[in-house]
Design a protein around this motif. Structure first.
Motif, PDB file in Angstrom:
ATOM      1  N   TYR A 153       0.780  -1.146  -0.051  1.00  0.00           N
ATOM      2  CA  TYR A 153      -0.055   0.017  -0.065  1.00  0.00           C
ATOM      3  C   TYR A 153       0.833   1.039  -0.062  1.00  0.00           C
ATOM      4  O   TYR A 153       1.901   1.322   0.505  1.00  0.00           O
ATOM      5  N   CYS A 154       0.297   2.354  -0.486  1.00  0.00           N
ATOM      6  CA  CYS A 154       1.233   3.719  -0.777  1.00  0.00           C
ATOM      7  C   CYS A 154       1.113   4.162   0.505  1.00  0.00           C
ATOM      8  O   CYS A 154       0.448   4.273   1.326  1.00  0.00           O
ATOM      9  N   ALA A 155       2.543   4.736   0.905  1.00  0.00           N
ATOM     10  CA  ALA A 155       2.770   5.176   2.329  1.00  0.00           C
ATOM     11  C   ALA A 155       2.285   6.581   2.169  1.00  0.00           C
ATOM     12  O   ALA A 155       2.100   7.341   3.317  1.00  0.00           O
ATOM     13  N   LYS A 156       2.006   7.062   1.093  1.00  0.00           N
ATOM     14  CA  LYS A 156       1.386   8.598   0.938  1.00  0.00           C
ATOM     15  C   LYS A 156      -0.275   8.645   1.030  1.00  0.00           C
ATOM     16  O   LYS A 156      -0.482   9.414   1.924  1.00  0.00           O
ATOM     17  N   CYS A 157      -0.721   7.795   0.297  1.00  0.00           N
ATOM     18  CA  CYS A 157      -2.137   7.839   0.433  1.00  0.00           C
ATOM     19  C   CYS A 157      -2.976   6.671   0.822  1.00  0.00           C
ATOM     20  O   CYS A 157      -4.079   6.574   0.952  1.00  0.00           O
ATOM     21  N   GLY A 158      -2.315   5.466   0.888  1.00  0.00           N
ATOM     22  CA  GLY A 158      -2.885   4.288   1.433  1.00  0.00           C
ATOM     23  C   GLY A 158      -3.489   3.540   0.508  1.00  0.00           C
ATOM     24  O   GLY A 158      -4.038   2.389   0.557  1.00  0.00           O
ATOM     25  N   ASP A 171       4.427   1.445  -7.715  1.00  0.00           N
ATOM     26  CA  ASP A 171       3.590   2.771  -8.110  1.00  0.00           C
ATOM     27  C   ASP A 171       2.416   3.017  -7.745  1.00  0.00           C
ATOM     28  O   ASP A 171       1.597   1.953  -7.365  1.00  0.00           O
ATOM     29  N   CYS A 172       1.987   4.085  -7.178  1.00  0.00           N
ATOM     30  CA  CYS A 172       0.629   4.330  -6.735  1.00  0.00           C
ATOM     31  C   CYS A 172      -0.285   4.823  -7.708  1.00  0.00           C
ATOM     32  O   CYS A 172      -0.039   5.798  -8.464  1.00  0.00           O
ATOM     33  N   PRO A 173      -1.170   4.162  -8.085  1.00  0.00           N
ATOM     34  CA  PRO A 173      -2.321   4.699  -9.569  1.00  0.00           C
ATOM     35  C   PRO A 173      -3.077   5.683  -8.829  1.00  0.00           C
ATOM     36  O   PRO A 173      -3.671   6.552  -9.713  1.00  0.00           O
ATOM     37  N   SER A 174      -3.216   5.918  -7.579  1.00  0.00           N
ATOM     38  CA  SER A 174      -4.244   6.895  -7.086  1.00  0.00           C
ATOM     39  C   SER A 174      -3.313   8.141  -6.685  1.00  0.00           C
ATOM     40  O   SER A 174      -3.971   9.212  -7.438  1.00  0.00           O
ATOM     41  N   CYS A 175      -2.226   8.181  -6.083  1.00  0.00           N
ATOM     42  CA  CYS A 175      -1.616   9.695  -6.248  1.00  0.00           C
ATOM     43  C   CYS A 175      -0.416   9.815  -6.878  1.00  0.00           C
ATOM     44  O   CYS A 175       0.374  10.779  -6.938  1.00  0.00           O
ATOM     45  N   GLU A 176      -0.066   8.679  -7.767  1.00  0.00           N
ATOM     46  CA  GLU A 176       1.049   8.736  -8.541  1.00  0.00           C
ATOM     47  C   GLU A 176       2.452   8.726  -8.040  1.00  0.00           C
ATOM     48  O   GLU A 176       3.832   8.994  -8.724  1.00  0.00           O
TER      49      GLU A 176
HETATM   50 ZN    ZN Z   1      -0.521   7.000  -3.310  1.00  0.00          ZN
END
Ligand code: ZN
Length: 327
Positions: A153-158, A171-176
């Motif tokens: 899971y993304c450490a920035k947005c979850g 890569d995070c598809p949500s916050c890039e």
């Molecule tokens: Zn993210």
């Protein structure tokens, strides 16, 4: 400039230093989104398979074989959705080397198996089960699979992240946001004191976690915003109360438990009084080169005081200093 480390020293080869020899060409820079599929489909692609910290090895009459073709990896229970690329092997005509976790429900079958064994990465190294230049790839695989496993899971947005660049990134598809695998630097160092007469002695300690009388170097994790040299000075002062001047880097060792890099250094001790952190150190002493040579002769596990074996960088720091010409 301190001349503390000046003078002739022999050129160390570090043969047998665990996990430090990795011949794979990672070629991370040229990977694209098509690379993983392409490398997996290569007819000479071979896979390392893991159950957590344990490597699946096939027991052969004369050796252990840790590499499987794609068909066999699938049959053995590899999770083919979680494959990562380690690199290509220049010794094997640039054949791709990959790694995958075993599906948990399939791993249990190898607990008691005539042809296969699950062995921890530590045991594979210490028991010399694979050639030294394969051990580096196994360490790389173990660290990288662990990182993917713990960074879903993304450490920035979850949001749920996905593998990119054949496993070299997530890569995070949500916050890039893009996330790269971490390596945690650890300083490991031999403190050396030279007295007014020019006599040198080094500091070794018995860690409370060792049951044997094994005496080793001090070590500790680096902290943020800290130089290598300051980390060496801080750790030795915290653990033994010794003030350090000059620091010289010798060599490094990947330590895949899960993702450390041991940075081996010599440190110039400016004081010799010891104030031990007794939660970590049972005892510590200053040793002459002559005393160390006796300890180095003894095997690991000896009831007499001894030093770590050649698998660890502590051994090479001790050996390099013990065999150096102090002139
Ligand atoms: Zn993210």
């Amino acid at each position: 400039m301190s001349d503390f480390f000046a003078g002739p020293r022999h050129n160390p080869s570090f043969e047998g230093l665990g996990y430090a020899h990795n011949r794979l060409d990672r070629d991370t820079e040229h990977r694209t989104e098509a690379t993983l599929k392409d490398r997996m489909a290569h007819d000479r692609a071979r896979f390392y398979l893991f159950d957590g910290d344990r490597l699946l090895v096939r027991v052969k009459p004369d050796r252990f074989d840790p590499l499987y073709c794609q068909k066999m990896a699938s049959e053995l229970g590899a999770d083919m959705d979680r494959v990562i690329l380690l690199g290509t092997d220049p010794v094997e005509d640039n054949a791709p080397r990959l790694a995958a976790p075993l599906l948990p429900e399939r791993a249990a079958a190898y607990e008691e198996h005539a042809d296969y064994q699950l062995e921890t990465v530590r045991a594979v190294g210490l028991k010399d089960m694979l050639p030294a230049d394969q051990l580096g790839a196994v360490a790389q695989a173990r660290s990288l699979l662990n990182w993917h496993d713990t960074h879903q899971y993304c450490a920035k947005c979850g949001a749920k992240t996905h593998v990119a660049l054949a496993g070299a990134r997530r890569d995070c598809p949500s916050c890039e946001a893009v996330h790269f695998p971490r390596t945690d630097p650890v300083v490991i160092m031999l403190a050396i004191h030279r007295d007014a007469e020019g006599v040198e002695r080094c500091l070794l300690a018995r860690h409370t976690r060792f049951e044997d009388p094994m005496f080793s170097t001090l070590a500790g994790f680096m902290e943020q915003g800290e130089t290598l040299e300051d980390a060496v000075r801080r750790e030795i002062f915290e653990e033994a109360g010794v003030r350090i001047g000059a620091v010289r880097y010798l060599a490094s060792q990947p330590w895949p438990f899960p993702s450390s890099l041991m940075l081996g250094c010599f440190a110039e001790a400016l004081s010799t009084d010891l104030t031990l952190d007794d939660t970590e150190l049972g005892e510590a002493h200053w040793y002459s080169r002559e005393a160390l040579k006796v300890m180095m002769e003894r095997p690991v596990g000896s009831p007499e005081p001894h030093v770590p074996g050649g698998f660890s960088i502590a051994h090479w720091l001790i050996k390099e200093w013990a065999e150096a010409d102090p002139a």
